[in-house]
Design an enzyme around this catalytic site. Structure first.
Site, PDB file in Angstrom:
ATOM      1  N   LYS A 289     -15.411  35.663 -21.627  1.00  0.00           N
ATOM      2  CA  LYS A 289     -15.836  34.370 -21.086  1.00  0.00           C
ATOM      3  C   LYS A 289     -17.022  34.587 -20.148  1.00  0.00           C
ATOM      4  O   LYS A 289     -17.154  35.633 -19.531  1.00  0.00           O
ATOM      5  CB  LYS A 289     -14.689  33.714 -20.307  1.00  0.00           C
ATOM      6  CG  LYS A 289     -13.559  33.222 -21.169  1.00  0.00           C
ATOM      7  CD  LYS A 289     -12.496  32.528 -20.336  1.00  0.00           C
ATOM      8  CE  LYS A 289     -11.313  32.097 -21.172  1.00  0.00           C
ATOM      9  NZ  LYS A 289     -11.622  31.039 -22.147  1.00  0.00           N
ATOM     10  N   ARG A 363      -2.779  31.387 -29.159  1.00  0.00           N
ATOM     11  CA  ARG A 363      -2.074  31.142 -30.428  1.00  0.00           C
ATOM     12  C   ARG A 363      -1.451  32.425 -30.965  1.00  0.00           C
ATOM     13  O   ARG A 363      -0.461  32.394 -31.674  1.00  0.00           O
ATOM     14  CB  ARG A 363      -3.039  30.482 -31.425  1.00  0.00           C
ATOM     15  CG  ARG A 363      -4.223  31.297 -31.794  1.00  0.00           C
ATOM     16  CD  ARG A 363      -5.380  30.458 -32.337  1.00  0.00           C
ATOM     17  NE  ARG A 363      -6.114  29.757 -31.275  1.00  0.00           N
ATOM     18  CZ  ARG A 363      -7.167  28.975 -31.482  1.00  0.00           C
ATOM     19  NH1 ARG A 363      -7.598  28.744 -32.716  1.00  0.00           N
ATOM     20  NH2 ARG A 363      -7.781  28.391 -30.480  1.00  0.00           N
TER      21      ARG A 363
HETATM   22  N1  BES Z   1      -7.127  29.637 -22.049  1.00  0.00           N
HETATM   23  C1  BES Z   1      -8.178  29.134 -22.848  1.00  0.00           C
HETATM   24  C2  BES Z   1      -8.206  27.605 -22.906  1.00  0.00           C
HETATM   25  C3  BES Z   1      -8.532  26.879 -21.636  1.00  0.00           C
HETATM   26  C4  BES Z   1      -9.800  26.412 -21.414  1.00  0.00           C
HETATM   27  C5  BES Z   1      -7.552  26.599 -20.713  1.00  0.00           C
HETATM   28  C6  BES Z   1     -10.086  25.706 -20.276  1.00  0.00           C
HETATM   29  C7  BES Z   1      -7.840  25.900 -19.558  1.00  0.00           C
HETATM   30  C8  BES Z   1      -9.099  25.441 -19.333  1.00  0.00           C
HETATM   31  C9  BES Z   1      -8.041  29.658 -24.261  1.00  0.00           C
HETATM   32  O1  BES Z   1      -7.424  30.883 -24.411  1.00  0.00           O
HETATM   33  C10 BES Z   1      -9.404  29.798 -24.807  1.00  0.00           C
HETATM   34  O2  BES Z   1     -10.108  30.640 -24.349  1.00  0.00           O
HETATM   35  N2  BES Z   1      -9.743  28.953 -25.756  1.00  0.00           N
HETATM   36  C11 BES Z   1     -11.013  28.981 -26.331  1.00  0.00           C
HETATM   37  C12 BES Z   1     -10.812  29.108 -27.809  1.00  0.00           C
HETATM   38  C13 BES Z   1     -12.052  29.382 -28.563  1.00  0.00           C
HETATM   39  C14 BES Z   1     -12.521  30.786 -28.355  1.00  0.00           C
HETATM   40  C15 BES Z   1     -11.741  29.176 -30.017  1.00  0.00           C
HETATM   41  C16 BES Z   1     -11.697  27.677 -25.977  1.00  0.00           C
HETATM   42  O3  BES Z   1     -11.042  26.637 -26.000  1.00  0.00           O
HETATM   43  O4  BES Z   1     -12.878  27.705 -25.652  1.00  0.00           O
HETATM   44 MN    MN Z   2      -8.801  32.504 -24.306  1.00  0.00          MN
END
Ligand code: BES
Ligand code: MN
Ligand code: ZN
Length: 507
Positions: A289, A363
């Site tokens: 991230k 997931r």
């Molecule tokens: N934990 C995150 C989702 C999230 C985002 C929670 C903002 C709380 C606030 C999740 O694991 C994630 O990183 N999701 C990605 C998925 C993508 C890489 C397909 C996302 O939603 O950007």
């Molecule tokens: Mn994630």
């Protein structure tokens, strides 16, 4: 008028205090009438005369003049204050607008209690008499007063173990109600839910370095003293069972993954399985991230915290329900042992998964946790709850969580439960299973385009089998940056009240 009955939330809170991270903080409540406090809170319904027992006609007249001067219309949540009221010993009288009678429901009154508490705390008030007699709406007087106290205590809880002591004053509230025994009983029931919420909030607020999968497992074991059966699986055992997805995500951290199971068996019915995403920190892994998106990722275990908190709430309530929480715990970190984009992991379900993006890790841990819940507990219903996708936040923001299910009845029941507790769910579709085909494996962990929250839910659907199943995406709901209503800053404990309400209403 109220009978004499004393009830102290402090004694209760202390009895339930666990050895988890934060201390238990609580306002104190009695429901047996005014105690001659420094502050009086009066409730006024819209369209009704301002009135309060035990006030002189001089005080009432003073209040009415102040009400006019403040252009107070008693709409819900509106307030005005009168300092040094004529003819009364109080330093301050706060008049609170209740709105119309049909607005007097559990959700609104808890929210109101939270907001009034914040206002009183800011005014450095210490003792409060609350004139609550004669008020009823969608709920009876006892339930409404209990919900008000519930809102106060929920708002009061804060995670402040890293701050130097500011000697936060304890407020005590003395309610005048129609039936003190009934009110105390209604509040006791809600106080059990509070303890579950506080546990979930503290686990979520705690920083990632102090809340590893191992720390979380330790916190879960604390529930044993309430008769909860706690089982912990370590990476070796996961491997043996074929749970390569959960084990794989855990490989980036020295602690490794844990599967944590907390089972409260209050009945012989087939269990309700609550499955929680427990990523104690989500760096994204090698699909790392960037910028601000990484900042609040200690809260990526809020789903696990919510299901553990719900089990605690059910155990303290001694509810005749059978609920098992299954939590997939891992820290999604970067290291030489972490999974790499393009790796293929094998789930216990038997499906292989191409990890196109290591940041779509939730997931992966849920797939094996859902399999475990089905395999070992044969649940009647399975609900997973997870901070799963940023896409969900884009779709419905943080005033709703997103619910996904083909089971109309469960969607209806959970939607209704959400309204009662101010944790509103909004339905989004499933139906994108076909977008997860991989060239190298049975599935890939990222959709080829399509709506992100839904492709994530569609991925999970592969692991629900024939079990009645609901997925709740709580991304954006887990950590509050500002206080509002019954929710304070920090971990929100989102989901504990929703799931507890749903379980208790539909058991
Ligand atoms: N934990 C995150 C989702 C999230 C985002 C929670 C903002 C709380 C606030 C999740 O694991 C994630 O990183 N999701 C990605 C998925 C993508 C890489 C397909 C996302 O939603 O950007
Ligand atoms: Mn994630
Ligand atoms: Zn995540």
């Amino acid at each position: 008028m109220s009978r004499s009955f004393n009830f102290s939330a402090i004694a209760l809170a202390t009895a339930f205090a666990t050895a988890t991270s934060a201390h238990v903080h609580a306002a104190e409540f009695t429901f047996d009438g005014a105690k001659g406090a420094d502050t009086l809170v009066i409730m006024q319904e819209q369209g009704k005369e301002l009135s309060a027992a035990n006030l002189t006609s001089d005080t009432i007249a003073h209040l009415k003049r102040a009400s006019e001067a403040a252009q107070f219309d008693a709409s819900q949540g509106g307030t005005f204050e009168l300092l040094a009221p004529v003819g009364a010993d109080y330093q301050r009288i706060v008049v609170v607008g209740l709105g119309k009678q049909d607005e007097l429901d559990a959700a609104n009154i808890a929210k109101l209690g939270g907001n009034i508490h914040a206002q009183l705390e800011a005014a450095k008030v210490q003792q409060v008499d609350v004139a609550f007699s004669g008020i009823s709406g969608q709920l009876a007087n006892a339930e409404l007063a209990a919900q008000f106290a519930h809102g106060v205590n929920l708002r009061d809880h804060s995670f402040d173990i890293y701050k130097k002591d500011e000697a936060k004053p304890e407020l005590s509230y003395h309610f005048s109600v129609d039936d003190s025994a009934k009110t105390a009983a209604a509040y006791t029931a809600l106080s059990h839910i509070e303890q579950g919420v506080f546990l979930a909030r503290d686990l979520t607020s705690e920083v990632a370095s102090e809340m590893t999968p191992v720390d979380f497992a330790k916190a879960a074991k604390e529930l044993k003293k309430y008769g909860v059966k706690v089982t912990i699986l370590e990476p070796k055992q996961m491997k043996k069972l074929g749970m390569g997805a959960l084990e794989g995500v855990g490989r980036g951290s020295e602690h490794g993954a844990r599967l944590v199971v907390a089972h409260y068996e209050g009945s012989d019915d087939a269990p309700i399985a609550l499955v929680g995403k427990g990523i104690t920190f989500d760096s994204g892994g090698y699909s790392i991230k960037t910028g601000a998106s990484i900042a609040r990722m200690k809260s990526d275990m809020a789903g696990a915290a919510a299901v553990l908190g719900t089990v605690k709430a059910m155990a303290l309530s001694k509810a005749d329900v059978n609920v098992v929480a299954v939590m997939g715990m891992a820290a999604n970190m970067v290291s030489h042992t972490a999974i790499a984009p393009g790796d293929v992991l094998r789930t216990a379900e038997g499906l292989s998964v191409e990890v196109v993006n290591t940041d779509a890790e939730g997931r992966l841990v849920l797939s094996d946790a859902m399999w475990y819940a089905r395999e070992h507990y044969k649940p009647e219903i399975m609900i997973d709850i997870a901070t799963l996708t940023g896409s969900k936040v884009g779709a419905v923001g943080n005033r709703y969580s997103a619910i996904f299910s083909e089971d109309e009845q469960l969607v209806t029941e959970l939607t209704a439960a959400g309204k009662v507790v101010n944790e509103n769910v909004w339905r989004l579709p499933l139906g994108y299973k076909d977008m997860l085909k991989s060239d190298i494996a049975d599935l890939k962990n990222l959709g080829s385009g399509g709506p992100g929250a839904t492709t994530a839910a569609s991925f999970l659907q592969h692991f629900a089998g024939d079990t009645r199943w609901v997925h709740i995406d709580i991304a954006g709901n887990a950590l509050a940056s500002s206080a509002k209503g019954e929710v304070n800053v920090g971990g929100t404990g989102y989901g504990v009240r929703l799931l507890s309400e749903w379980i208790l209403k539909n058991k």
